[in-house]
Design an enzyme around this catalytic site. Structure first.
Site, PDB file in Angstrom:
ATOM      1  N   MET A 141      -3.196   6.010  13.377  1.00 53.24           N
ATOM      2  CA  MET A 141      -4.441   6.287  12.650  1.00 53.24           C
ATOM      3  C   MET A 141      -5.302   7.265  13.443  1.00 53.24           C
ATOM      4  SD  MET A 141      -5.268   2.393  11.422  1.00 53.24           S
ATOM      5  CE  MET A 141      -4.848   1.645  12.998  1.00 53.24           C
TER       6      MET A 141
ATOM      7  N   ASP B 161       0.873  -1.174   0.000  1.00 51.09           N
ATOM      8  CA  ASP B 161       0.000   0.000   0.000  1.00 51.09           C
ATOM      9  C   ASP B 161       0.913   1.227   0.000  1.00 51.09           C
ATOM     10  OD1 ASP B 161       0.778   0.231   2.760  1.00 51.09           O
ATOM     11  OD2 ASP B 161      -0.708  -1.330   3.184  1.00 51.09           O
TER      12      ASP B 161
ATOM     13  N   LYS C 141      -5.075   2.267  -1.086  1.00 55.21           N
ATOM     14  CA  LYS C 141      -6.225   3.078  -1.475  1.00 55.21           C
ATOM     15  C   LYS C 141      -6.233   3.238  -2.986  1.00 55.21           C
ATOM     16  CE  LYS C 141      -8.046   5.941   1.902  1.00 55.21           C
ATOM     17  NZ  LYS C 141      -7.807   6.979   2.881  1.00 55.21           N
TER      18      LYS C 141
HETATM   19  N1  SAH Z   1       2.241  -1.312  10.637  1.00 52.04           N
HETATM   20  C1  SAH Z   1       2.441   0.120  10.749  1.00 52.04           C
HETATM   21  C2  SAH Z   1       1.166   0.819  11.212  1.00 52.04           C
HETATM   22  C3  SAH Z   1      -0.019   0.671  10.272  1.00 52.04           C
HETATM   23  S1  SAH Z   1      -1.432   1.581  10.771  1.00 52.04           S
HETATM   24  C4  SAH Z   1       3.623   0.403  11.680  1.00 52.04           C
HETATM   25  O1  SAH Z   1       4.083  -0.501  12.382  1.00 52.04           O
HETATM   26  O2  SAH Z   1       4.120   1.523  11.654  1.00 52.04           O
HETATM   27  C5  SAH Z   1      -1.241   3.084   9.872  1.00 52.04           C
HETATM   28  C6  SAH Z   1      -0.794   4.200  10.787  1.00 52.04           C
HETATM   29  O3  SAH Z   1       0.582   4.075  11.064  1.00 52.04           O
HETATM   30  C7  SAH Z   1      -0.915   5.575  10.221  1.00 52.04           C
HETATM   31  O4  SAH Z   1      -2.233   6.062  10.299  1.00 52.04           O
HETATM   32  C8  SAH Z   1       0.017   6.353  11.123  1.00 52.04           C
HETATM   33  O5  SAH Z   1      -0.583   6.603  12.371  1.00 52.04           O
HETATM   34  C9  SAH Z   1       1.112   5.346  11.342  1.00 52.04           C
HETATM   35  N2  SAH Z   1       2.274   5.556  10.461  1.00 52.04           N
HETATM   36  C10 SAH Z   1       2.835   4.662   9.635  1.00 52.04           C
HETATM   37  N3  SAH Z   1       3.925   5.161   9.022  1.00 52.04           N
HETATM   38  C11 SAH Z   1       4.057   6.420   9.493  1.00 52.04           C
HETATM   39  C12 SAH Z   1       5.016   7.464   9.261  1.00 52.04           C
HETATM   40  N4  SAH Z   1       6.042   7.313   8.437  1.00 52.04           N
HETATM   41  N5  SAH Z   1       4.831   8.632   9.930  1.00 52.04           N
HETATM   42  C13 SAH Z   1       3.820   8.805  10.781  1.00 52.04           C
HETATM   43  N6  SAH Z   1       2.891   7.858  11.027  1.00 52.04           N
HETATM   44  C14 SAH Z   1       3.017   6.680  10.409  1.00 52.04           C
END
Ligand code: SAH
Length: 270
Positions: A185, A49, A70
């Site tokens: 999120m 994604d 998306k």
């Molecule tokens: N598996 C991912 C999280 C997935 S849920 C992890 O471990 O990071 C998706 C959420 O992850 C986003 O809405 C945001 O809150 C966060 N996120 C993921 N990458 C990010 C980034 N580079 N900067 C800020 N928030 C991030």
């Protein structure tokens, strides 16, 4: 696996390929694990994604990428499609990387995909990644735990409506723990859970930081308090993906920011 032979034309059943559920880390290609980089390189197909970010995705040849995030028009690819596609590709004998932002088992539906693969009898491997839940705050100068300020940390989804009766997140309990709260999120529903935490007794002057696009080009950090953070978000125009850090550690940024260099000068205060 027979190289270069399309099993659909030979009439033979292909050996099952393996699916690798791979975490990309927060987005800086230097924060990919060595294993993730090697698997991306050798994979036949990379299903992803947008969360691995523009730099990591930009380095993967377009012909082996499949976007299951998306779609144009804002609709999400249904999870059932992704599950089905992973099994289908493995049955064609392909080596498949399912690339997810951060760590594949932190709010990434990686657990569901693993169960689906197991149900379908497809061999898979989990390749942990650097989660944005810890790395996002870190690159903003915020330690999620701190000897003097937080001896526990909770990772929660902000996607749920906190006012709905069966909310899966117990905001009252979180307010009572006194540890750091890291919300993923959580841009859209910030007003709702900020209010929920205040109602549950968390002080209005509790430090809060928003880390937008952590480690991506154009990363931004915005700071405030539980009382001010919604205004801060709106004024700065903070958008997903972003991490919300709530707790005394969020103020640690102010104490180190002048000398903070680990984001290579990318970090910009919103
Ligand atoms: N598996 C991912 C999280 C997935 S849920 C992890 O471990 O990071 C998706 C959420 O992850 C986003 O809405 C945001 O809150 C966060 N996120 C993921 N990458 C990010 C980034 N580079 N900067 C800020 N928030 C991030």
């Amino acid at each position: 696996m027979s190289e270069g032979v399309d099993p659909s034309t030979t009439g033979e059943a292909a050996d099952l390929g393996t699916v690798f559920l791979v975490g990309s880390g927060p987005g800086d290609p230097d924060l990919l694990t060595v294993k993730a980089a090697r698997l991306i390189e050798s994979a036949d197909v990379v299903l992803h994604d947008k969360l691995p970010g523009p730099e990591i995705l930009g380095e993967i040849p377009a012909e082996k990428r499949e976007d299951v995030g998306k779609r144009a028009g804002g609709e999400w690819t249904p999870q059932e499609y992704t599950n089905r596609r992973l099994v289908e590709l493995a049955r064609e004998g392909k080596s498949v990387v399912r690339l997810k932002g951060g760590d594949p088992f932190v709010f990434g539906r990686g657990g569901e995909e693993a169960e689906h693969l197991a149900d379908a009898g497809v061999p898979f491997e989990v390749v942990p990644g650097v989660t944005s839940a810890i790395a996002g705050p870190a690159v903003a100068g915020i330690p999620v735990t701190h000897r003097d300020h937080a001896s526990s940390v909770s990772f929660v989804t902000g996607h749920e409506d906190p006012t709905k009766e069966e909310s899966a997140v117990d905001w009252d309990a979180l307010a009572a723990t006194g540890g750091t709260i890291v919300v993923l999120m959580g841009v859209g529903k910030l007003p709702a859970y900020a209010a929920e935490l205040r109602d549950a007794g968390l002080a209005g002057d509790t430090p809060v930081a928003l880390v937008e696009r952590a480690t991506w080009p154009g990363m931004r950090v915005a700071t405030g308090t539980l009382d001010s953070i919604v205004e801060v978000r709106d004024e700065a125009g903070i958008e997903p993906p972003a991490i919300t850090v709530i707790g005394d550690v969020a103020a640690a940024r102010d104490r180190v920011v002048e000398f903070l260099r680990n984001d290579g000068g990318r970090g910009d205060d919103a």
